[in-house]
Design an enzyme around this catalytic site. Structure first.
Site, PDB file in Angstrom:
ATOM      1  CG  HIS A  37      -4.653   2.809   9.432  1.00 45.19           C
ATOM      2  ND1 HIS A  37      -4.966   1.493   9.235  1.00 45.19           N
ATOM      3  CD2 HIS A  37      -4.167   3.260   8.235  1.00 45.19           C
ATOM      4  CE1 HIS A  37      -4.680   1.153   7.973  1.00 45.19           C
ATOM      5  NE2 HIS A  37      -4.216   2.211   7.348  1.00 45.19           N
ATOM      6  CB  CYS A  91      -2.680   5.679   4.693  1.00 48.00           C
ATOM      7  SG  CYS A  91      -2.591   3.884   4.887  1.00 48.00           S
TER       8      CYS A  91
END
Ligand SMILES: NC(=O)c1ccc[n+]([C@@H]2O[C@H](COP(=O)([O-])OP(=O)(O)OC[C@H]3O[C@@H](n4cnc5c(N)ncnc54)[C@H](O)[C@@H]3O)[C@@H](O)[C@H]2O)c1
Length: 347
Positions: free
Chosen positions: A224, A144
């Site tokens: 994130h 990711c």
């Protein structure tokens, strides 16, 4: 587009696998034949309830899965016999053990970022290297964080603006579904090595990127957050940089001025927009924080780790199957079917 639908199986129905399965169901040129797993709890029972065909990845698990009330249609080998492409979404390291099984069945395979680049010799981000995956036997979707790094830096490179990039990544501690038994609290844990693996991983997709990443794990469970300092090839105007991101796929702007002031704001926004599971497949880049100072560029963005790789998986299926030749065509189909946006709050 190919006349026949690409027949797809998903092995590992967890965080990534269940989302990939749902996205395959939305594609006009794909058929989801079934999903395979070894678990016996609510996660795989849900697949049964949603009327997906469920297979057992390990023959010794068939009895246990049936005893748990899951309608097991057969083993992974039965699933492999009925598909053109398998998307392996098993936990890190298990995929590597499955490669030979896929090869023996003559099935093309998409792996995830938990596996090493050397497993397939090809790592994939649609916008950067779709065409090099055409017709291959296997590829690997990078993680990711790496996916977001490649998307944003390739956007700058394609606009002729990228010289070198240095990024700091604040990672989530664990995924929500497993936060009852893993994750950290009230601390931040720096990764013990610089560069962290994401920079070198981005170079498995675009070998000449001049990129260094430093990472830390924080005490939250969703998404994130990246901070980048980029040296541009020349002094640029802020608007030029914004345009480079605006025209690139799968990057969407968010704004402090809209009240999107932190990671939780975006998570709320995705739910309000009716996204499945509250997912955000785009890199969400703060438009009104981005700053250019001569030849230096600074920006921050958010990565929804559970969802960002889903569109890349869909494009990788088409690339391996060879059913759509141009990356931009596959990206367009994927993005339209998922309902992706360039700006979440523009009309
Ligand atoms: N979670 C994320 O945010 C994220 C993001 C990007 C990439 N990835 C990568 O995706 C891959 C899968 O991660 P995840 O987070 O979805 O994991 P997960 O633990 O949520 O799901 C894995 C699934 O595989 C099943 N499984 C376990 N052993 C199996 C076997 N032998 N055969 C078949 N199925 C088996 C598990 O029961 C589970 O349902 C990893 O490579 C990971 O690094 C994860």
């Amino acid at each position: 587009m190919a006349k026949n639908k690409v027949r797809v199986g998903v092995n590992g129905y967890g965080v990534i696998g269940k989302r990939v399965a749902d996205a395959v169901l939305l594609q006009p040129d794909m058929e989801l034949v079934g999903v395979s797993d070894v678990a016996t709890d609510y996660r795989v029972k849900t697949a049964s309830i949603l009327d997906l065909r469920v297979f057992s990845s390990l023959p010794e698990k068939v009895g246990e899965m049936k005893a748990a009330g899951i309608r097991v249609e057969g083993t992974l080998d039965d699933l492999l016999a009925a598909v053109d492409v398998v998307v392996d979404c098993t936990p890190k390291g298990i995929g590597a053990r499955n490669l030979e099984r896929y090869r023996a069945a003559g099935v093309k395979a998409v792996f995830q970022g938990g596996e090493k680049h050397s497993l397939t010799g090809h790592s994939f981000v649609a916008q950067a290297n779709y065409e090099t995956a055409l017709g291959r036997d296997a590829t690997r979707i990078v993680s990711c964080n790496t996916t977001s790094t490649v998307r944003t830096l390739v956007a700058l490179r394609d606009a002729g603006l990228l010289k070198k990039a240095r990024g700091v990544l604040v990672r989530r501690a664990t995924d929500p579904w497993e936060s009852d038994h893993s994750g950290i609290m009230n601390t931040v844990v720096p990764e013990p090595h610089i560069p962290s693996h994401q920079g070198p991983d981005a170079q498995t997709v675009v070998s000449d990127l001049d990129v260094v990443t430093i990472a830390a794990k924080a005490a939250h469970t969703q998404t994130h957050n990246h901070y980048w300092v980029v040296e541009l090839t020349r002094p640029a105007r802020r608007e030029e940089v914004l345009e480079a991101f605006r025209v690139a796929p799968r990057i969407a702007f968010i704004r402090m001025s809209d009240g999107i002031v932190a990671l939780n704001s975006t998570i709320e926004l995705m739910k309000d927009l009716g996204r499945p599971r509250g997912d955000m497949w785009e890199v969400a880049l703060w438009e009104d924080v981005l700053t250019v100072n001569g030849q230096e560029l600074y920006y921050t963005y958010q990565v929804y780790n559970e969802a960002i790789v889903v569109p890349e998986n869909i494009d990788a299926i088409r690339a391996l199957a060879g059913s759509v030749e141009r990356g931009e065509d596959s990206i367009r189909i994927t993005d339209e079917t998922l309902g992706m946006r360039r700006d979440f709050l523009a009309g």
